[in-house]
Design a protein around this motif. Structure first.
Motif, PDB file in Angstrom:
ATOM      1  N   SER A 101      -6.879   3.147   6.202  1.00  0.00           N
ATOM      2  CA  SER A 101      -6.016   1.972   6.114  1.00  0.00           C
ATOM      3  C   SER A 101      -5.813   1.534   4.669  1.00  0.00           C
ATOM      4  O   SER A 101      -4.688   1.223   4.253  1.00  0.00           O
ATOM      5  N   GLY A 102      -6.883   1.497   3.881  1.00  0.00           N
ATOM      6  CA  GLY A 102      -6.771   1.055   2.492  1.00  0.00           C
ATOM      7  C   GLY A 102      -6.092   2.060   1.592  1.00  0.00           C
ATOM      8  O   GLY A 102      -5.428   1.677   0.618  1.00  0.00           O
ATOM      9  N   TYR A 103      -6.200   3.334   1.902  1.00  0.00           N
ATOM     10  CA  TYR A 103      -5.616   4.356   1.040  1.00  0.00           C
ATOM     11  C   TYR A 103      -4.125   4.555   1.307  1.00  0.00           C
ATOM     12  O   TYR A 103      -3.314   4.609   0.379  1.00  0.00           O
ATOM     13  N   PHE A 104      -3.752   4.667   2.580  1.00  0.00           N
ATOM     14  CA  PHE A 104      -2.358   4.962   2.910  1.00  0.00           C
ATOM     15  C   PHE A 104      -1.481   3.711   2.987  1.00  0.00           C
ATOM     16  O   PHE A 104      -0.266   3.802   2.860  1.00  0.00           O
ATOM     17  N   PHE A 112      -3.682  -1.691  11.673  1.00  0.00           N
ATOM     18  CA  PHE A 112      -5.112  -2.009  11.639  1.00  0.00           C
ATOM     19  C   PHE A 112      -5.342  -3.506  11.519  1.00  0.00           C
ATOM     20  O   PHE A 112      -6.214  -4.067  12.200  1.00  0.00           O
ATOM     21  N   MET A 113      -4.577  -4.165  10.653  1.00  0.00           N
ATOM     22  CA  MET A 113      -4.778  -5.595  10.443  1.00  0.00           C
ATOM     23  C   MET A 113      -4.505  -6.394  11.716  1.00  0.00           C
ATOM     24  O   MET A 113      -5.174  -7.379  12.003  1.00  0.00           O
ATOM     25  N   ARG A 114      -3.510  -5.957  12.479  1.00  0.00           N
ATOM     26  CA  ARG A 114      -3.225  -6.676  13.731  1.00  0.00           C
ATOM     27  C   ARG A 114      -4.379  -6.497  14.723  1.00  0.00           C
ATOM     28  O   ARG A 114      -4.750  -7.433  15.436  1.00  0.00           O
ATOM     29  N   ILE A 115      -4.936  -5.292  14.799  1.00  0.00           N
ATOM     30  CA  ILE A 115      -6.088  -5.047  15.680  1.00  0.00           C
ATOM     31  C   ILE A 115      -7.298  -5.852  15.216  1.00  0.00           C
ATOM     32  O   ILE A 115      -8.008  -6.475  16.019  1.00  0.00           O
ATOM     33  N   ALA A 116      -7.525  -5.869  13.900  1.00  0.00           N
ATOM     34  CA  ALA A 116      -8.653  -6.615  13.352  1.00  0.00           C
ATOM     35  C   ALA A 116      -8.499  -8.107  13.622  1.00  0.00           C
ATOM     36  O   ALA A 116      -9.475  -8.785  13.969  1.00  0.00           O
ATOM     37  N   ASP A 117      -7.287  -8.625  13.469  1.00  0.00           N
ATOM     38  CA  ASP A 117      -7.060 -10.053  13.728  1.00  0.00           C
ATOM     39  C   ASP A 117      -7.365 -10.413  15.183  1.00  0.00           C
ATOM     40  O   ASP A 117      -7.885 -11.497  15.475  1.00  0.00           O
ATOM     41  N   ALA A 118      -7.041  -9.489  16.094  1.00  0.00           N
ATOM     42  CA  ALA A 118      -7.317  -9.748  17.513  1.00  0.00           C
ATOM     43  C   ALA A 118      -8.815  -9.829  17.773  1.00  0.00           C
ATOM     44  O   ALA A 118      -9.282 -10.690  18.546  1.00  0.00           O
ATOM     45  N   PHE A 119      -9.605  -8.957  17.116  1.00  0.00           N
ATOM     46  CA  PHE A 119     -11.052  -8.977  17.311  1.00  0.00           C
ATOM     47  C   PHE A 119     -11.695 -10.176  16.625  1.00  0.00           C
ATOM     48  O   PHE A 119     -12.701 -10.711  17.102  1.00  0.00           O
ATOM     49  N   LEU A 120     -11.130 -10.592  15.478  1.00  0.00           N
ATOM     50  CA  LEU A 120     -11.732 -11.662  14.697  1.00  0.00           C
ATOM     51  C   LEU A 120     -11.246 -13.047  15.100  1.00  0.00           C
ATOM     52  O   LEU A 120     -11.626 -14.039  14.488  1.00  0.00           O
ATOM     53  N   VAL A 158     -14.561  -1.924   3.931  1.00  0.00           N
ATOM     54  CA  VAL A 158     -14.160  -0.664   3.293  1.00  0.00           C
ATOM     55  C   VAL A 158     -12.713  -0.742   2.831  1.00  0.00           C
ATOM     56  O   VAL A 158     -12.363  -0.303   1.723  1.00  0.00           O
ATOM     57  N   ARG A 159     -11.837  -1.304   3.651  1.00  0.00           N
ATOM     58  CA  ARG A 159     -10.415  -1.423   3.292  1.00  0.00           C
ATOM     59  C   ARG A 159     -10.224  -2.224   2.015  1.00  0.00           C
ATOM     60  O   ARG A 159      -9.464  -1.822   1.120  1.00  0.00           O
ATOM     61  N   SER A 160     -10.913  -3.370   1.916  1.00  0.00           N
ATOM     62  CA  SER A 160     -10.760  -4.201   0.719  1.00  0.00           C
ATOM     63  C   SER A 160     -11.263  -3.488  -0.529  1.00  0.00           C
ATOM     64  O   SER A 160     -10.660  -3.587  -1.602  1.00  0.00           O
ATOM     65  N   THR A 161     -12.362  -2.736  -0.405  1.00  0.00           N
ATOM     66  CA  THR A 161     -12.891  -1.989  -1.548  1.00  0.00           C
ATOM     67  C   THR A 161     -11.933  -0.872  -1.953  1.00  0.00           C
ATOM     68  O   THR A 161     -11.681  -0.650  -3.141  1.00  0.00           O
ATOM     69  N   VAL A 162     -11.395  -0.170  -0.975  1.00  0.00           N
ATOM     70  CA  VAL A 162     -10.469   0.931  -1.258  1.00  0.00           C
ATOM     71  C   VAL A 162      -9.174   0.407  -1.885  1.00  0.00           C
ATOM     72  O   VAL A 162      -8.625   1.017  -2.808  1.00  0.00           O
ATOM     73  N   LEU A 163      -8.670  -0.723  -1.409  1.00  0.00           N
ATOM     74  CA  LEU A 163      -7.459  -1.309  -1.991  1.00  0.00           C
ATOM     75  C   LEU A 163      -7.646  -1.615  -3.470  1.00  0.00           C
ATOM     76  O   LEU A 163      -6.730  -1.418  -4.287  1.00  0.00           O
ATOM     77  N   ALA A 164      -8.839  -2.106  -3.837  1.00  0.00           N
ATOM     78  CA  ALA A 164      -9.110  -2.412  -5.241  1.00  0.00           C
ATOM     79  C   ALA A 164      -9.275  -1.143  -6.067  1.00  0.00           C
ATOM     80  O   ALA A 164      -8.761  -1.044  -7.192  1.00  0.00           O
ATOM     81  N   ASN A 177      -2.819  15.174 -10.206  1.00  0.00           N
ATOM     82  CA  ASN A 177      -3.348  16.546 -10.284  1.00  0.00           C
ATOM     83  C   ASN A 177      -3.250  17.283  -8.952  1.00  0.00           C
ATOM     84  O   ASN A 177      -3.661  18.446  -8.858  1.00  0.00           O
ATOM     85  N   GLY A 178      -2.707  16.608  -7.929  1.00  0.00           N
ATOM     86  CA  GLY A 178      -2.503  17.267  -6.643  1.00  0.00           C
ATOM     87  C   GLY A 178      -3.720  17.314  -5.753  1.00  0.00           C
ATOM     88  O   GLY A 178      -3.757  18.106  -4.797  1.00  0.00           O
ATOM     89  N   LEU A 179      -4.725  16.477  -6.031  1.00  0.00           N
ATOM     90  CA  LEU A 179      -5.925  16.472  -5.184  1.00  0.00           C
ATOM     91  C   LEU A 179      -5.576  15.884  -3.818  1.00  0.00           C
ATOM     92  O   LEU A 179      -4.945  14.835  -3.741  1.00  0.00           O
ATOM     93  N   PRO A 180      -5.911  16.576  -2.738  1.00  0.00           N
ATOM     94  CA  PRO A 180      -5.571  16.072  -1.390  1.00  0.00           C
ATOM     95  C   PRO A 180      -6.200  14.711  -1.118  1.00  0.00           C
ATOM     96  O   PRO A 180      -7.245  14.364  -1.677  1.00  0.00           O
ATOM     97  N   ALA A 181      -5.533  13.958  -0.232  1.00  0.00           N
ATOM     98  CA  ALA A 181      -6.022  12.617   0.103  1.00  0.00           C
ATOM     99  C   ALA A 181      -7.432  12.668   0.675  1.00  0.00           C
ATOM    100  O   ALA A 181      -8.253  11.781   0.415  1.00  0.00           O
ATOM    101  N   ARG A 182      -7.721  13.711   1.457  1.00  0.00           N
ATOM    102  CA  ARG A 182      -9.049  13.828   2.068  1.00  0.00           C
ATOM    103  C   ARG A 182     -10.134  13.919   1.000  1.00  0.00           C
ATOM    104  O   ARG A 182     -11.189  13.275   1.117  1.00  0.00           O
ATOM    105  N   LYS A 183      -9.883  14.673  -0.053  1.00  0.00           N
ATOM    106  CA  LYS A 183     -10.881  14.827  -1.114  1.00  0.00           C
ATOM    107  C   LYS A 183     -10.964  13.580  -1.985  1.00  0.00           C
ATOM    108  O   LYS A 183     -12.045  13.217  -2.475  1.00  0.00           O
ATOM    109  N   ILE A 184      -9.839  12.917  -2.192  1.00  0.00           N
ATOM    110  CA  ILE A 184      -9.871  11.673  -2.965  1.00  0.00           C
ATOM    111  C   ILE A 184     -10.733  10.635  -2.245  1.00  0.00           C
ATOM    112  O   ILE A 184     -11.551   9.949  -2.856  1.00  0.00           O
ATOM    113  N   MET A 185     -10.543  10.542  -0.936  1.00  0.00           N
ATOM    114  CA  MET A 185     -11.308   9.562  -0.177  1.00  0.00           C
ATOM    115  C   MET A 185     -12.791   9.911  -0.122  1.00  0.00           C
ATOM    116  O   MET A 185     -13.648   9.029  -0.200  1.00  0.00           O
ATOM    117  N   SER A 186     -13.118  11.200   0.022  1.00  0.00           N
ATOM    118  CA  SER A 186     -14.511  11.604   0.173  1.00  0.00           C
ATOM    119  C   SER A 186     -15.264  11.654  -1.158  1.00  0.00           C
ATOM    120  O   SER A 186     -16.442  11.290  -1.221  1.00  0.00           O
TER     121      SER A 186
END
Length: 280
Positions: A101-104, A112-120, A158-164, A177-186
């Motif tokens: 959610s934070g990366y894309f 995600f935010m709508r689902i989170a708001d429903a739970f919170l 995690v979302r707030s940390t990734v956004l920053a 440099n063309g690093l895939p999103a999966r590797k950037i996140m991991s």
């Protein structure tokens, strides 16, 4: 200013010392229990019910003649084990969702935010009570209910940390440099996330233990004869006036473990506090 600094250092040393003492007490208790345990926690001996402390039964027996020390130790495995399972499942759900959610961003983040708001929209305890009531009594259903409640908090963290972090130069360089999103996140984002998650999880662990014990006490969690601490409190409630120590044992165990997890959370918060490290 120097006095404030000295007080902060002394408080940090006190927390660290208390945490170390707690670890030593826990290890000694585990060693003694492993050497001592020789009773079946569910063995009923009506001829020896409500017996006092003795060499055979150091903590006495309950209303069915079952050894209290053995059931207390087995309750450690149930209470802490199921609490760990619920927290681990919440992490497995929350961390990936928060990273994605934070990366894309975009539509993924909005959903995600709508689902989170429903739970919170309601307190955690209220949502857990509703889910546990709908799913029915049982420790498995209770673990599922707590997982469904807790994952949102970790996903938001995690979302707030990734956004920053995703707006920093090293992330843009990795993308160019063309690093895939999966590797950037991991490789780049996950190391920045894990410290905050560990601190929150350690502080949350005591809350989960209290939830499982409380729900078992009211009959929505572990069911007799499972030696879970909350269920033990419920079973022994009629004997509180005559033998109060039978309820004090599992109650003290809950307090001790929750206190220990809070001290662990304070230690990890000092260890992984990025702002504190950056200001030194």
């Amino acid at each position: 200013m120097r006095g404030i600094t000295n007080n902060t250092v002394q408080l940090s040393k006190w927390k660290k010392g208390t945490f170390i003492v707690g670890v030593i007490i826990l290890l000694l208790s585990l060693l003694y229990t492993f050497l001592y345990l020789r009773h079946d926690p569910n063995f009923v001996d009506m001829g020896n019910r409500l017996a006092g402390s003795s060499l055979t039964h150091p903590l006495g027996t309950d209303h069915l003649g079952r050894d209290m020390l053995t059931r207390l130790w087995m309750g450690t495995q149930y209470t802490i084990g199921f609490s760990s399972l619920a927290l681990f499942a919440a992490l497995l759900i929350g961390i990936p969702i928060g990273l994605i959610s934070g990366y894309f961003k975009g539509i993924t983040d909005r959903v995600f935010m709508r689902i989170a708001d429903a739970f919170l929209a309601f307190p955690d305890t209220i949502v857990a009570i509703v889910l546990a009531g709908l799913l029915g009594p049982g420790i498995g259903n209770l673990v599922l209910a707590i997982t469904l409640v807790k994952w949102v908090n970790y996903a938001r963290l995690v979302r707030s940390t990734v956004l920053a972090e995703s707006e920093k130069e090293y992330i843009w360089i990795a993308k160019l440099n063309g690093l895939p999103a999966r590797k950037i996140m991991s490789k780049h984002l996950f190391p920045h996330v894990i410290g905050h998650v560990l601190v929150m999880a350690s502080l949350d662990f005591g809350k989960v233990i209290l939830l499982i014990s409380a729900f078992s006490y009211i009959g929505l969690g572990a069911q007799p004869p499972t030696p879970e601490w909350g269920a033990m409190l419920n079973e022994l409630r009629p004997f509180f006036s005559s033998m109060p120590q039978l309820m004090l044992y599992p109650g003290f165990a809950i307090v001790l473990v929750v206190l220990f997890t809070n001290l662990l959370g304070d230690y990890l918060r000092d260890r992984f506090d990025v702002k504190k490290e950056g200001s030194v």
